[in-house]
Design a protein around this motif. Structure first.
Motif, PDB file in Angstrom:
ATOM      1  N   ASP A  37      -0.809  -5.486   9.057  1.00 58.17           N
ATOM      2  CA  ASP A  37      -0.579  -6.025  10.466  1.00 58.17           C
ATOM      3  C   ASP A  37       0.662  -4.761  11.311  1.00 58.17           C
ATOM      4  N   SER A  38       0.822  -3.676   9.850  1.00 51.19           N
ATOM      5  CA  SER A  38       2.107  -2.949  10.930  1.00 51.19           C
ATOM      6  C   SER A  38       1.773  -1.552  11.513  1.00 51.19           C
ATOM      7  N   GLY A  39       0.281  -1.624  11.106  1.00 51.92           N
ATOM      8  CA  GLY A  39      -0.355  -0.012  11.241  1.00 51.92           C
ATOM      9  C   GLY A  39      -0.861   0.958  10.878  1.00 51.92           C
ATOM     10  N   GLY A  40      -0.467   0.583   9.631  1.00 50.86           N
ATOM     11  CA  GLY A  40      -0.435   1.206   8.476  1.00 50.86           C
ATOM     12  C   GLY A  40       1.350   2.157   7.982  1.00 50.86           C
ATOM     13  N   THR A  41       2.316   1.004   8.985  1.00 48.31           N
ATOM     14  CA  THR A  41       3.469   1.923   8.307  1.00 48.31           C
ATOM     15  C   THR A  41       4.160   1.744   6.671  1.00 48.31           C
ATOM     16  N   LEU A  42       3.361   0.746   6.570  1.00 50.48           N
ATOM     17  CA  LEU A  42       4.160  -0.211   5.294  1.00 50.48           C
ATOM     18  C   LEU A  42       3.960   0.830   4.044  1.00 50.48           C
ATOM     19  N   SER A  43       5.307   1.041   3.528  1.00 52.73           N
ATOM     20  CA  SER A  43       4.642   1.584   1.949  1.00 52.73           C
ATOM     21  C   SER A  43       4.093   1.076   0.727  1.00 52.73           C
ATOM     22  N   VAL A  44       3.517   1.389  -0.493  1.00 53.88           N
ATOM     23  CA  VAL A  44       3.148   0.730  -1.141  1.00 53.88           C
ATOM     24  C   VAL A  44       3.733  -0.586  -2.002  1.00 53.88           C
ATOM     25  N   SER A  45       5.263   0.310  -2.070  1.00 54.28           N
ATOM     26  CA  SER A  45       6.419  -0.743  -2.793  1.00 54.28           C
ATOM     27  C   SER A  45       6.324  -2.068  -1.832  1.00 54.28           C
ATOM     28  N   ASP A  46       6.113  -2.054  -0.386  1.00 59.19           N
ATOM     29  CA  ASP A  46       6.463  -2.567   0.785  1.00 59.19           C
ATOM     30  C   ASP A  46       5.274  -3.284   0.556  1.00 59.19           C
ATOM     31  N   ILE A  47       3.825  -3.873   0.234  1.00 59.74           N
ATOM     32  CA  ILE A  47       3.274  -4.281   0.135  1.00 59.74           C
ATOM     33  C   ILE A  47       3.320  -5.645  -0.731  1.00 59.74           C
ATOM     34  N   LEU A  48       3.960  -4.543  -2.372  1.00 60.39           N
ATOM     35  CA  LEU A  48       3.202  -5.661  -3.499  1.00 60.39           C
ATOM     36  C   LEU A  48       4.357  -6.784  -3.156  1.00 60.39           C
ATOM     37  N   LYS A  49       5.323  -6.637  -2.375  1.00 61.40           N
ATOM     38  CA  LYS A  49       7.105  -7.730  -1.800  1.00 61.40           C
ATOM     39  C   LYS A  49       6.417  -8.577  -0.495  1.00 61.40           C
ATOM     40  N   LYS A  50       5.012  -8.823   0.073  1.00 61.19           N
ATOM     41  CA  LYS A  50       4.465  -9.443   1.102  1.00 61.19           C
ATOM     42  C   LYS A  50       3.588 -10.713  -0.144  1.00 61.19           C
ATOM     43  N   PRO A  51       3.628 -11.753   0.893  1.00 61.22           N
ATOM     44  CA  PRO A  51       2.868 -12.757   0.513  1.00 61.22           C
ATOM     45  C   PRO A  51       1.172 -12.506   0.043  1.00 61.22           C
ATOM     46  N   PHE A  52       0.994 -12.230  -0.599  1.00 62.90           N
ATOM     47  CA  PHE A  52      -1.231 -12.226  -1.071  1.00 62.90           C
ATOM     48  C   PHE A  52      -1.218 -13.297  -1.360  1.00 62.90           C
ATOM     49  N   GLN A  53      -2.757 -13.714  -0.394  1.00 60.82           N
ATOM     50  CA  GLN A  53      -3.413 -14.986  -0.432  1.00 60.82           C
ATOM     51  C   GLN A  53      -4.499 -14.480  -1.515  1.00 60.82           C
ATOM     52  N   PRO A  54      -5.400 -15.850  -1.592  1.00 60.43           N
ATOM     53  CA  PRO A  54      -6.900 -15.675  -2.690  1.00 60.43           C
ATOM     54  C   PRO A  54      -8.111 -15.173  -2.070  1.00 60.43           C
ATOM     55  N   ASP A 104       2.969  -0.563 -13.015  1.00 58.28           N
ATOM     56  CA  ASP A 104       3.558  -0.638 -14.393  1.00 58.28           C
ATOM     57  C   ASP A 104       4.055  -2.386 -14.818  1.00 58.28           C
ATOM     58  N   SER A 105       4.433  -2.439 -15.443  1.00 60.12           N
ATOM     59  CA  SER A 105       5.586  -3.728 -15.965  1.00 60.12           C
ATOM     60  C   SER A 105       7.121  -3.515 -15.043  1.00 60.12           C
ATOM     61  N   LEU A 106       7.221  -2.673 -14.363  1.00 53.05           N
ATOM     62  CA  LEU A 106       8.277  -2.523 -13.752  1.00 53.05           C
ATOM     63  C   LEU A 106       7.625  -2.763 -11.433  1.00 53.05           C
ATOM     64  N   GLY A 107       6.791  -3.159 -11.961  1.00 54.55           N
ATOM     65  CA  GLY A 107       6.168  -2.637 -10.272  1.00 54.55           C
ATOM     66  C   GLY A 107       6.303  -1.798  -9.351  1.00 54.55           C
ATOM     67  N   HIS A 108       6.184  -0.300 -10.320  1.00 61.03           N
ATOM     68  CA  HIS A 108       5.597   0.704  -9.721  1.00 61.03           C
ATOM     69  C   HIS A 108       4.203   1.493  -9.955  1.00 61.03           C
ATOM     70  N   ALA A 109       3.677   1.995  -8.229  1.00 55.61           N
ATOM     71  CA  ALA A 109       2.114   1.574  -8.363  1.00 55.61           C
ATOM     72  C   ALA A 109       2.010   3.905  -8.414  1.00 55.61           C
TER      73      ALA A 109
END
Length: 666
Positions: A37-54, A104-109
């Motif tokens: 909902d941020s209009g595409g301003t979040l980075s990939v690392s920020d996205i990985l911290k967001k709550p994903f739903q089924p 990867d295992s460290l959460g890097h995209a």
């Protein structure tokens, strides 16, 4: 070689066993999503911290056809094979931009692949697969987590998550393009017709020097350009500006606005609004100025803003404004056409009606929840294309009529002396044509009546032919049973009766009606064969009123057997102790036979719920054919043969069986 299989383990990981099979694999069940909902301003690392739903919770909302926000989908895939690698294509669907990241295992995209219609052609491989799919490669025993980013330029693009084997995905694309072949042919024909009409209008302007042909040709060329862009988007080709996809997308709204401006200019010139309705022409000019201002606003937006953002905004709010403005303008013009006293108001009204219907239908089809398997609902621009082509054709007729009116006006004096003669000629011609039409209608009605009679006879013959294979099929099943049981005596007895029955059925099937005696004899033979099959647990009772002359009374052949068969298969088959089927024949009047077929089976309600092999899979083909025969008999011979099925129920509500009541004219 391993076969691709899938299973959901802990953590919703998709497990693939080595090399993929020909069957596509669904990834949606083990995927999770997040809507940015941020209009595409979040980075990939920020996205990985967001709550994903089924993914399943969001899947149903895909068909709401609203402008999409950036979507993020996460899923894990494991190669369970220790020897074979996984090499496949992840099919996503039509979208502006698709990015695939590996985590990867460290959460890097890490960005591994990209696809989508907004990527320039020179940045994609030449294999033609990277428009709707991404490459997935896993080594033996490797487990990988993926993050998928999807950005759509259109609100109605659905998301598909399916893994294909490379060969299977090419076959899928071939089938997909084959399914769009009718649409491709439609667009080619549409564009060819529009180009021809536009060039013809240019030639007319060069000859007549009439400004209306300029507006008409420009309007037609704008429609042609609009459908060229739609055609390119539907079939995902890059023949025009292949390295500038965003520019191609930007031309669509501009084309729509320019097309509307030329449309209004042509319409006003066609009805000569400035001459016949000067006050309305002033409001008409305000309408044109508003469209010019909207065009300037869109052009400025493309100049000062990011093209992707502007296109997404246009696909949402501004698109609704433009469509509403276009439809509103068309409705206003329709009112002007109705009030105008111009001789071309009929053509103008029909043209407006066509474009309003096509535009409104396209607008609604683009915004309602519909199955995507239907071609018209999948490609609603087909509706607008057909209406636009008809409208252009209607306006071409209007231009031709306009030219004719000008010629009539110039030659009015010369034609004044011949009007009386022409009027008389028209009257005489009309009388002759009326008489010819009357004779032609009578001849057509006579041929239609003869054709209907022949058709009814042919359908009756076909229905009688359908009864025999069905009848023989049931008997052969009974013979097969005794043959498999090695019961030679009963098989021989059964074959003897079956031979007699076949001969009688073949004789009866040649006639449109047979005597009641022959029909009951065939029914008795059939009943004896079924009783032997049910090991004499079945009792058939045939009672005929002694006052009936069985050799004189005639009925259609093989009319009773399907009802008896239905009573045995669906009424008595599930009773371990068997049962009885009674056939009572009476003649209450000289015109009708009254026949009752009664069984003491389990009833229709109970039979419909059972799922045994005989009751669940046996198709009542004979009942359907018999119902069709009764309908055709009534139609062909103008009779009132009736069939009624009644459920017999005890006072306590227990089913007692079924009764079929037939009234057959004799």
């Amino acid at each position: 070689m391993g076969v691709a299989q899938q299973s959901v383990e802990s953590g919703n990981t998709l497990v693939l066993n080595g090399k993929l099979s020909e069957t596509p694999i669904d990834v949606q069940h083990c995927s999770a999503f997040y809507e940015d909902d941020s209009g595409g301003t979040l980075s990939v690392s920020d996205i990985l911290k967001k709550p994903f739903q089924p993914f399943a919770q969001w899947q149903a909302a895909q068909r709401q056809r609203q402008p999409k926000k950036p979507q993020w989908i996460r899923f894990s895939v494991q190669n369970g094979s220790s020897t074979d690698s996984v090499n496949g294509w992840l099919h996503i669907g039509r979208h502006g931009l698709i990015r695939l990241y590996t985590i990867d295992s460290l959460g890097h995209a890490t960005l591994t692949d990209s696809a989508g219609s907004s990527i320039p052609a020179n940045q994609l491989p030449s294999d033609g697969l990277h428009r709707m799919a991404l490459s997935i490669v896993l080594r033996p025993q490797q487990q990988q987590t993926y993050l998928l980013n999807i950005s759509s330029l259109r609100g109605q693009d659905l998301i598909y998550l399916t893994i294909y084997k490379p060969v299977a995905y090419r076959a899928f694309l071939n089938d997909f393009h084959q399914s769009l072949l009718p649409t491709f042919i439609f667009y080619v024909g549409l564009i060819a017709c529009l180009l021809f009409m536009g060039v013809f209008a240019v030639a007319q302007f060069a000859t007549n020097r009439d400004i209306i042909y300029v507006w008409y040709s420009l309007y037609v060329f704008m429609i042609c350009l609009y459908f060229l862009r739609i055609w390119e988007n539907v079939f995902m080709v890059d023949w025009w500006l292949p390295n500038h996809p965003l520019l191609r997308a930007a031309l669509l709204p501009i084309t729509n606005i320019v097309m509307t401006i030329f449309y209004l200019l042509f319409f006003s010139t066609l009805l000569e609004l400035a001459r016949y309705q000067p006050r309305l022409w002033q409001w008409y000019q305000y309408l044109l100025l508003a469209l010019v201002g909207l065009l300037a606003f869109v052009l400025i937006s493309y100049g000062v803003s990011d093209p992707t953002t502007v296109i997404q905004v246009y696909q949402g709010k501004i698109a609704n404004v433009i469509v509403a403005f276009f439809l509103g303008s068309s409705i206003i013009l329709a009112c002007l056409a109705l009030r105008s006293r111009h001789e071309l108001q009929g053509y103008a009204f029909i043209g407006i009606l066509l474009v309003v219907v096509g535009g409104a239908g396209t607008f609604l089809l683009n915004r309602i929840d519909v199955p995507y398997t239907k071609l018209l609902f999948q490609l609603p621009s087909l509706l607008f294309g057909a209406s636009a082509l008809l409208e252009v054709f209607c306006f071409s007729l209007a231009l031709g009529r306009r030219t004719r009116l000008i010629e009539i006006e110039k030659n009015q004096i010369q034609e004044h002396y011949s009007q009386n003669l022409e009027a008389q000629l028209v009257i005489r011609t009309g009388e002759i044509e009326a008489k010819n039409q009357l004779l032609e209608q009578q001849r057509i009605q006579q041929r239609e009546a003869e054709f209907d009679q022949r058709l009814a006879d042919s359908e009756m013959t076909a229905l009688r032919a359908q009864m025999n294979p069905h009848f023989i099929f049931n008997c052969l099943n009974s013979i097969k049973l005794y043959t498999l049981q090695n019961n030679t005596d009963k098989a021989s007895d059964y074959l003897t009766k079956f031979a007699r029955l076949i001969r009688l059925v073949l004789e009866n099937s040649r006639a449109e009606r047979v005597t009641l005696q022959n029909e009951l004899e065939a029914l008795q033979l059939y009943s004896d064969l079924e009783a032997m099959r049910f090991k004499h647990k079945l009792t058939i009772s045939i009672r005929v009123d002694p006052d009936i002359d069985q050799q004189f009374v005639s009925i259609p052949p093989l009319l009773l057997q399907p009802y008896v068969e239905n009573a045995i298969w669906h009424g008595l088959m599930h009773k371990p102790e068997g049962g009885t089927v009674s056939i009572d024949v009476s003649q209450p009047t000289d015109q009708y036979l009254h026949i009752e077929i009664t069984d003491d089976g389990i009833g229709r309600a109970r039979a419909s719920t059972l799922k045994s092999k005989s009751a669940g899979k046996h198709k009542s083909f004979g009942m359907q054919v018999t119902a069709d025969r009764i309908r055709m008999i009534n139609q062909l011979y103008n009779t009132q043969t009736k069939a009624q099925i009644l459920d017999l129920v005890a006072p306590n509500g227990e089913p007692l069986g079924t009764k079929v009541v037939l009234e057959i004219p004799v």
